[in-house]
Scaffold this active site. Structure first.
Site, short mmCIF file in Angstrom:
data_model
loop_
_atom_site.label_atom_id
_atom_site.label_comp_id
_atom_site.label_asym_id
_atom_site.label_seq_id
_atom_site.Cartn_x
_atom_site.Cartn_y
_atom_site.Cartn_z
N TYR A 32 0.93 -1.20 -0.06
CA TYR A 32 0.07 0.04 -0.06
C TYR A 32 0.81 1.20 0.04
CZ TYR A 32 -4.63 2.21 0.15
OH TYR A 32 -5.80 2.78 -0.35
N HIS A 37 7.32 5.70 1.00
CA HIS A 37 8.04 4.19 0.39
C HIS A 37 8.93 4.65 -0.89
CE1 HIS A 37 4.40 2.44 2.39
NE2 HIS A 37 5.43 1.61 2.90
N SER A 186 0.31 4.53 5.39
CA SER A 186 -0.64 3.48 4.74
C SER A 186 -1.88 3.64 5.58
CB SER A 186 -0.16 2.12 4.62
OG SER A 186 1.05 1.91 4.18
#
Ligand code: PAF
Length: 279
Positions: A32, A37, A186
């Site tokens: 996700y 990230h 997330s």
């Protein structure tokens, strides 16, 4: 765009690893993906010949009343994003592949895992250190990349790598924030519009601590009290912890002596959010 190479089996990951150009950068994730990230992937890309990412929602780091079963997931989108960042391999094992029936050895991260997140989420770090040690053994990266948003996780993993003499480096990269200051996570997807507005209180509290400190306040207790008072004015927020601690041992400080980690965990409705800054 060429689709990214996806590997589900440990044996295949190991054999592919032997053909990867050095140095190998590794970004472990639970999927996700968001800009936080992707900033890690870009950091890895900039310093490595090969980049491996993993997507694995690790059951052992969730408590029985936590969101393992409902953790958000969009694998197709994740793989498209990783392909855009020219990731070489995505390791995406099943839970059975990582934890076969007779699995029974866990990594204990020691004292530093007992405070902050560890105190609120018993067993969480044992799950994190165990899965990260396994991933490191499978991928054998030159460097692995973690976000400063999970500050304690980064401290714990750095200590594990040092104490267990793992031959690799752990790199921590800055927290990526939404334009209004909310740290990317997330779990932000759980917030309804009113909660999303209320969630700003985390960063506001951190900024308040930073401002007071810059104005000369050295009493850590005073910083904690001011942050608590600010958060308590937000009706949708309830505090798990507010901490002003030494950055490596995570021992709480009486007097702020830089670098100091100011961190907090706050529930906004049913969603638990964490954030931090370093003074
Ligand atoms: O930070 C995370 O997403 C997870 O804790 C990690 C490091 C991928 C281990 O499951």
């Amino acid at each position: 765009m060429t689709p990214v190479k996806v590997v589900e089996k440990i044996a295949e990951m190991r054999s592919l690893r032997r053909g990867l150009g050095e140095p190998v950068g590794f970004v472990p994730t639970m999927g996700y993906l968001h800009e936080g990230h992707l900033s890690l992937v870009r950091g890895a890309r900039a310093e490595s010949r090969s980049v491996v990412a993993s997507i694995f929602v690790n059951p052992t780091q969730f408590g029985p009343r936590e969101d393992f079963a409902s953790y958000p997931c969009d694998t197709e989108r994740d793989l498209a994003l990783l392909a855009e960042e020219a990731v070489d391999v995505v390791f995406m094992p099943s839970a059975a592949e990582m934890y076969p029936e007779r699995f029974g050895v866990y990594v204990d991260g020691g004292k530093v895992t007992e405070r902050l997140e560890g105190a609120c989420r018993p067993g969480h770090f044992r799950g994190v250190t165990t899965v990260v040690a396994k991933l490191f053994n499978i991928v054998r990266p030159t460097r692995a990349y973690f976000g400063q948003k999970d500050a304690q996780q980064a401290v714990v993993i750095k200590k594990m790598v040092a104490d267990l003499n793992m031959d690799m480096e752990v790199v921590t990269l800055p927290t990526v924030r939404e334009p209004d200051g909310l740290a990317m996570s997330s779990r932000n997807t759980y917030l309804n519009p009113a909660e999303r507005r209320a969630a700003l209180v985390l960063y506001q509290a951190l900024r308040l601590a930073q401002r007071l400190w810059l104005e000369g306040e050295k009493d850590a207790g005073c910083l904690r009290r001011e942050m608590i008072a600010l958060i308590q004015r937000e009706p949708l927020a309830s505090i798990d912890y507010i901490s002003v601690a030494e950055t490596e041992t995570l021992d709480e400080l009486d007097k702020v002596k830089p670098p100091a980690l100011v961190s907090l965990a706050v529930r906004i409705g049913r969603t638990r959010l964490i954030d931090n800054i370093v003074l």
